[in-house]
Design an enzyme around this catalytic site. Structure first.
Site, PDB file in Angstrom:
ATOM      1  N   TYR A 181     -12.289   5.878  -7.818  1.00 16.93           N
ATOM      2  CA  TYR A 181     -11.722   6.444  -6.516  1.00 16.93           C
ATOM      3  C   TYR A 181     -11.655   7.894  -6.661  1.00 16.93           C
ATOM      4  O   TYR A 181     -11.155   8.453  -5.477  1.00 16.93           O
ATOM      5  CB  TYR A 181     -10.303   5.830  -6.612  1.00 16.93           C
ATOM      6  CG  TYR A 181     -10.369   4.299  -6.539  1.00 16.93           C
ATOM      7  CD1 TYR A 181     -10.879   3.656  -5.825  1.00 16.93           C
ATOM      8  CD2 TYR A 181      -9.285   3.812  -7.420  1.00 16.93           C
ATOM      9  CE1 TYR A 181     -10.923   1.985  -5.655  1.00 16.93           C
ATOM     10  CE2 TYR A 181      -9.281   2.429  -7.093  1.00 16.93           C
ATOM     11  CZ  TYR A 181     -10.036   1.579  -6.684  1.00 16.93           C
ATOM     12  OH  TYR A 181      -9.908   0.338  -6.757  1.00 16.93           O
TER      13      TYR A 181
ATOM     14  N   GLY B 292       0.877  -1.203   0.108  1.00 18.19           N
ATOM     15  CA  GLY B 292       0.004  -0.088  -0.099  1.00 18.19           C
ATOM     16  C   GLY B 292       1.046   1.353   0.052  1.00 18.19           C
ATOM     17  O   GLY B 292       0.193   2.349   0.409  1.00 18.19           O
TER      18      GLY B 292
ATOM     19  N   CYS C 182     -19.209   6.872 -23.151  1.00 21.15           N
ATOM     20  CA  CYS C 182     -20.948   7.493 -23.003  1.00 21.15           C
ATOM     21  C   CYS C 182     -21.048   7.699 -21.634  1.00 21.15           C
ATOM     22  O   CYS C 182     -21.880   7.054 -21.121  1.00 21.15           O
ATOM     23  CB  CYS C 182     -21.818   6.587 -23.679  1.00 21.15           C
ATOM     24  SG  CYS C 182     -21.767   6.884 -25.531  1.00 21.15           S
TER      25      CYS C 182
ATOM     26  N   GLY D  14       3.125  -3.162  -4.642  1.00 24.23           N
ATOM     27  CA  GLY D  14       2.843  -3.101  -6.037  1.00 24.23           C
ATOM     28  C   GLY D  14       2.888  -2.144  -6.757  1.00 24.23           C
ATOM     29  O   GLY D  14       3.774  -1.799  -7.816  1.00 24.23           O
TER      30      GLY D  14
END
Length: 489
Positions: free
Chosen positions: A367, A277, A394, A321
């Site tokens: 987010y 994280g 769209c 990551g």
């Protein structure tokens, strides 16, 4: 996102840049710069050369940047743990970006790999990853996925429910995995620490799908220790994503240490996995904590908590990551239309529409994630204009960059680059509006190569069993946007 009182609808953090062409070093790949012609160059390859060869939209990944960051993160945690006489294992969290080439890059630099599904496991194995250096996560692993993990000898499995514990024990026992060959497992624990991040990214609070509460974990540990086909080797927690600072990790470590000390009475527990994280910069105002400082702060916090409780410090594991791959990626788009929109008496905003959008970067829609953008094939001396980069889908929420200053002369045909897209953009990509997903190109040493082929409309139609006739005859079938890829640039 709050606005400045004297600039309505403009985010407080967004300042008018002194140089609208400048590339913020903390946001762009290390290998990115502007050449003498004003073009953005990454890994020795210019943006216009990449467009000419591979088309747009295009994910571009700096191979040397990924490798260097993997080495840096591993070295930081190795050094931080060595000071306390223990070892670290760094797993690459493959959900950030997964392909066989990336697995080879990170494992080549000494990282293990964390996977969460049978598909991710298959990619890691196809890349030649050592099964013993794989960790398997997931809150609802299927029987087939668990059977495959046991079959290939995956290094550890993080268990997420009592049902899974029993299911895995049966599978492991059936495979003859007992005693010394029992399957290593860790218990996913929610420490109750809420990361300072988006609610969907905070994963340690109690009211969510992952793991066990601190109160429930001892009973789970006792049950695992009763099962001869499983070996409890540690605890796992993950407090969220895109986190700056060490305070949340330190508090989580404190709570986890209480449980760790309690469980030691029933047997060894050699590993604490504190997840990942670690945040990166998406805009010039983001200030992520340097990885060496993060590593030292987190490891020192765990060591301090263990010392207070008089228990041995276990080996530690981590799962970065985004911190490995995020800044190494950029996405190239071509501008299609530019439309000034008067949003108030004080403000006009340029809506800059590009040939991608939420299908290749869902994070702003999911987010409210913030990104940056720059013209990639030229520089401009035009005055900065407040812009919103939007996609072709769209949806009114199809936003690529919510707020940015771009040169006021941005025009159709311009090449636009969005940095820090190495993590979760390719991974979350979709075919919304039947748009093919872009290719991924790796750059290094002045050469570019496709590492993940882009899709074509023909690819998408091939899955529709109601299609009749030869779809390849359509002028849009091969691709509605890209030339045929070549091997190098």
């Amino acid at each position: 996102m709050s606005a400045s009182p004297d600039r309505p609808l403009v985010p407080e953090w967004l300042a008018v840049p002194r140089d609208v062409n400048a590339l913020a070093a903390e946001v762009w790949p290390d290998a990115a710069h502007r050449d003498d012609r004003g073009e953005v160059v990454v890994g020795g390859v210019s943006a216009s050369a990449l467009r000419a060869q591979f088309g747009t939209p295009l994910y571009v990944l700096d191979e040397d940047g990924v490798r260097a960051r993997a080495r840096e993160v591993k070295a930081a945690f190795d050094a931080a743990t060595a000071r306390h006489g223990i070892h670290a294992r760094v797993y690459y969290a493959s959900k950030a970006f997964l392909s066989t080439e990336v697995v080879r890059w990170v494992t080549g630099e000494g990282l293990a790999v964390d996977v969460a599904t049978g598909g991710e496991l298959a990619v890691a194995l196809a890349a030649g990853a050592d099964p013993a250096r794989l960790g398997l996560h997931g809150n609802n692993k299927s029987v087939a996925e668990l059977e495959r993990a046991i079959e290939i000898g995956v290094g550890s499995i993080v268990v997420d429910s009592l049902i899974e514990v029993e299911r895995l024990a049966v599978i492991s026992d059936r495979a003859g995995r007992r005693g010394e060959s029992a399957q290593n497992v860790l218990i996913r624990v929610n420490t109750g620490v809420h990361a300072e991040t988006h609610d969907f990214l905070a994963t340690a609070h109690e009211d969510q799908k992952f793991g066990f509460s601190l109160a429930a974990a001892p009973a789970v540990a006792a049950r695992i220790r009763e099962l001869p086909s499983l070996r409890l080797v540690g605890l796992h927690c993950h407090i969220g994503s895109q986190i700056f600072g060490t305070a949340g990790f330190a508090e989580s470590a404190s709570r986890l240490a209480d449980l760790y000390a309690e469980l030691l009475a029933g047997g060894d527990l050699p590993v604490l996995n504190l997840g990942g994280g670690f945040g990166i910069a998406y805009t010039s105002v983001d200030e992520p904590t340097p990885i060496a400082q993060l590593a030292e702060g987190i490891v020192d916090a765990v060591a301090r908590e263990c010392e207070v409780r008089g228990v041995p410090l276990p080996n530690l594991a981590f799962e970065p990551g985004r911190a490995i791959v995020g800044r190494a990626g950029i996405t190239l788009y071509e501008v299609g239309t530019v439309k000034p929109v008067v949003v108030s008496d004080e403000l006009t905003r340029l809506y800059v529409s590009v040939d991608g959008g939420m299908s290749d970067n869902a994070r702003p829609a999911l987010y409210g994630a913030q990104y940056s953008a720059r013209l990639a094939a030229r520089v401009s001396d035009a005055a900065p204009a407040l812009a919103r980069v939007v996609g072709r889908h769209c949806e009114s929420g199809d936003i690529v960059v919510d707020a940015e200053y771009l040169p006021g002369d941005v025009a159709p045909g311009d090449l636009l680059a969005v940095p820090a897209t190495g993590a979760y953009c390719f991974s979350l990509a979709s075919n919304y509006n039947y748009v093919p997903r872009p290719p991924v190109v790796a750059v290094s040493g002045g050469a570019a190569r496709v590492i993940v082929r882009g899709e074509t409309i023909e690819d998408l139609l091939a899955r529709d069993l109601g299609v009749t006739g030869d779809v390849s005859a359509s002028p849009l079938a091969a691709s509605d946007r890209t030339p045929a890829p070549k091997e190098s640039a």
